[in-house]
Structures are given as C-alpha cells and as structure tokens.
Design an enzyme around this catalytic site. Structure first.
Site, mmCIF file in Angstrom:
data_model
loop_
_atom_site.group_PDB
_atom_site.id
_atom_site.type_symbol
_atom_site.label_atom_id
_atom_site.label_comp_id
_atom_site.label_asym_id
_atom_site.label_seq_id
_atom_site.Cartn_x
_atom_site.Cartn_y
_atom_site.Cartn_z
ATOM 1 N N LYS A 11 0.890 12.710 1.213
ATOM 2 C CA LYS A 11 0.461 12.050 -0.038
ATOM 3 C C LYS A 11 -0.722 12.811 -0.646
ATOM 4 O O LYS A 11 -0.811 14.025 -0.511
ATOM 5 C CB LYS A 11 0.129 10.578 0.215
ATOM 6 C CG LYS A 11 1.241 9.856 0.964
ATOM 7 C CD LYS A 11 1.091 8.379 0.917
ATOM 8 C CE LYS A 11 2.135 7.740 1.810
ATOM 9 N NZ LYS A 11 2.218 6.315 1.662
ATOM 10 N N GLY A 173 2.554 1.817 4.429
ATOM 11 C CA GLY A 173 1.092 1.794 4.481
ATOM 12 C C GLY A 173 0.504 0.425 4.774
ATOM 13 O O GLY A 173 -0.693 0.210 4.603
ATOM 14 N N SER A 213 5.325 2.526 7.972
ATOM 15 C CA SER A 213 4.472 2.215 9.114
ATOM 16 C C SER A 213 5.040 2.668 10.460
ATOM 17 O O SER A 213 4.877 1.983 11.473
ATOM 18 C CB SER A 213 4.133 0.715 9.139
ATOM 19 O OG SER A 213 3.375 0.374 7.983
ATOM 20 N N GLY A 234 3.963 8.459 6.639
ATOM 21 C CA GLY A 234 2.774 8.639 5.815
ATOM 22 C C GLY A 234 1.542 8.749 6.698
ATOM 23 O O GLY A 234 1.195 9.813 7.206
ATOM 24 N N GLY A 235 0.869 7.614 6.918
ATOM 25 C CA GLY A 235 -0.403 7.584 7.638
ATOM 26 C C GLY A 235 -0.408 8.360 8.945
ATOM 27 O O GLY A 235 -1.324 9.166 9.195
HETATM 28 C C1 PEP Z 1 5.483 6.876 3.250
HETATM 29 O O1 PEP Z 1 4.583 7.012 2.446
HETATM 30 O O2 PEP Z 1 6.565 7.416 3.038
HETATM 31 C C2 PEP Z 1 5.227 6.045 4.421
HETATM 32 C C3 PEP Z 1 6.242 5.682 5.125
HETATM 33 O O3 PEP Z 1 3.904 5.718 4.686
HETATM 34 P P1 PEP Z 1 3.367 4.987 6.033
HETATM 35 O O4 PEP Z 1 3.994 5.694 7.197
HETATM 36 O O5 PEP Z 1 1.899 5.154 5.972
HETATM 37 O O6 PEP Z 1 3.804 3.557 5.943
#
Ligand code: PEP
Length: 256
Positions: A11, A173, A213, A234-235
C-alpha cells in the site's frame, strides 16, 4: 496444479530505506518457502529500488495499480508498459481501497485488466463485499457482479495470466478474518463461475487468493482450503518474518 501465490501489498507504506530493507529481508529468506511463489507490490516510486534489492532471489515484483491507456497526456498516471519496463510482472487491480476510496468501477477495473494483459502483465483482480452487503445476504450477488464486470471481454486464453483475489472489505486491515467456511464458500463459487463462463480447464488453472487480515497464525487454515490458492496480504507483508511465515504455511499446504 496451482502454485500458491503469496503477494504482499505494501500500500502507501515504507520509504526508501525501509522498502529496500524489507525487500532484502524477504529476498534473503525466500528459499524457505520453495513450494510457493512470492510477490511484493511496493509503491510504484520504489519499484526499481525493490527490484534491485530482490536481485536474483525468487521473489516477483508487482504494482498496486495502473492506468488503462498505454501512453499520452494523462498527468500523474502510469501505464502497464512502464510497469513492465521497470521490471514488474504483476499488477493489483480493483483493490477495495481503490474501489471504495477512489471510486473505481467494475468498468474501470475491466479497462485496466484488458490493458494489463495487453502490456504483458499478470493482473490480480480483486473482488469483495462490504459488511452491509454480507449482512444483507448479498455476498454471492456482489461478487458475481464484480466478477462479470471486471472480466468482461477477457478470453479464456487471456485468463491464463489472470489471478483473482477474494478480499471481503470488512476483513481488510481490521483484524477480522473470514472464517475458513466463509472464504471457501466464495472461492468455490468463483471457481464455479470460471467454469460456467469459460470451461473446466480455466477453472482448474486460475488461482484465487484470499485477502483480509491474513497473519502467520491464521494462514495455515485458510491456505489449506481446497479453493484457496494463496493470499494477498497487507499489514503482515510489511514484516519480513510474518510474510515469510505465511509463505512457509502456503508451501506446507501446497495441494499438488
Ligand atoms: C489488502 O490490503 O489487500 C489486505 C488484505 O490487507 P490486510 O492484510 O492488512 O487486511
């Protein structure tokens, strides 16, 4: 056989030193997850830096977005050819943050998907329902509409380079991960749609990632599901240890 794909969506995070360090940290440990394909998607301004930090390690490079035109007077935009030129082989399209914060429509995602394929990129096309849509029992309908709209006009042959990602918006997220049953239901339905729209061979071939997540402690259960072929993260992709731990879980769950 579908090789699991573990894709990190950084991101709008990192800066030059941290992007370089994260890429190098992942590259050094990529050998630990031999059964999975690894991909990092940094902010576009760091693509070249990350490409160089990866070096010859078995880690792919992807972008988080692109514009659908090949070149011209589109101030601030980046084309698929430019992404290829800088070394990217994948591009994330239709991420929920682009759909819901930047108002991208299925039609926009479709134009980008067509352009990405034409540029020789592999698009990771994201679909996913909002919490209120799930609570209203509309998940299947929402996913079907996004699937149809985002992939309009894409031939069976072109689908060979497409990856789908199911990312329930309420799980991105938030720390609220879909249960394995919730994820498998949507993934199996997406595979059914691939078979109906194209054929069984395409349905067998296209990888469907889960995103929302995903962390080292829940990855194993999700990645073991029959129709989950990897994760969009993401995270947890911002920590080399977590990203590699998820890739190792994918490698262990490899359904070949
Ligand atoms: C994403 O942004 O595609 C995502 C899945 O974020 P997170 O893993 O932080 O939920």
């Amino acid at each position: 056989m579908r090789t699991p794909l573990i894709a990190g969506n950084w991101k709008m995070n990192t800066d030059s030193p941290s992007a370089q360090g994260l890429a190098a940290g992942i590259a050094t440990r990529a050998v630990e997850s031999a059964g999975a394909e690894l991909l990092v998607c940094p902010p576009s301004v760091y693509l070249a830096l990350v490409r160089d930090a990866i070096g010859n390690a078995r880690v792919g490079l992807g972008a988080q977005n692109m514009y659908h035109e090949a070149n011209g007077a589109y101030t601030g935009e980046i084309s698929g050819n430019m992404l290829r030129d800088v070394g990217a082989s994948y591009v994330i399209l239709g991420h929920s943050e682009r759909r819901h914060i930047l108002d991208e429509s299925d039609e926009d995602v479709n134009k980008k998907t067509v352009a990405a394929i034409a540029a020789g990129l592999k698009p990771i096309v994201c679909v996913g329902e909002l919490l209120e849509e799930r609570e209203a029992g509309r998940t299947a309908e929402v996913i079907r509409t996004q699937f149809e709209g985002s992939l309009a006009g894409i031939t069976a042959e072109a689908m060979a380079s497409v990856v789908l990602a199911y990312e329930p918006v309420w799980a991105i997220g938030t720390g609220k991960v879909a249960t394995p049953a919730q994820a498998e239901e949507v993934h199996a339905d997406l595979r059914k749609q691939l078979a109906e729209r194209y054929n069984d061979a395409v349905a067998e071939q296209v990888r469907i990632l889960y995103g929302g997540s995903v962390k080292p402690d829940n990855a194993g259960d999700l990645l073991a599901l029959p129709n989950v072929d990897g994760a969009l993260i993401g995270g947890a992709s911002l920590k080399a240890d977590d990203f590699i731990a998820i890739a190792v879980a994918a490698s262990a769950a490899c359904k070949v």
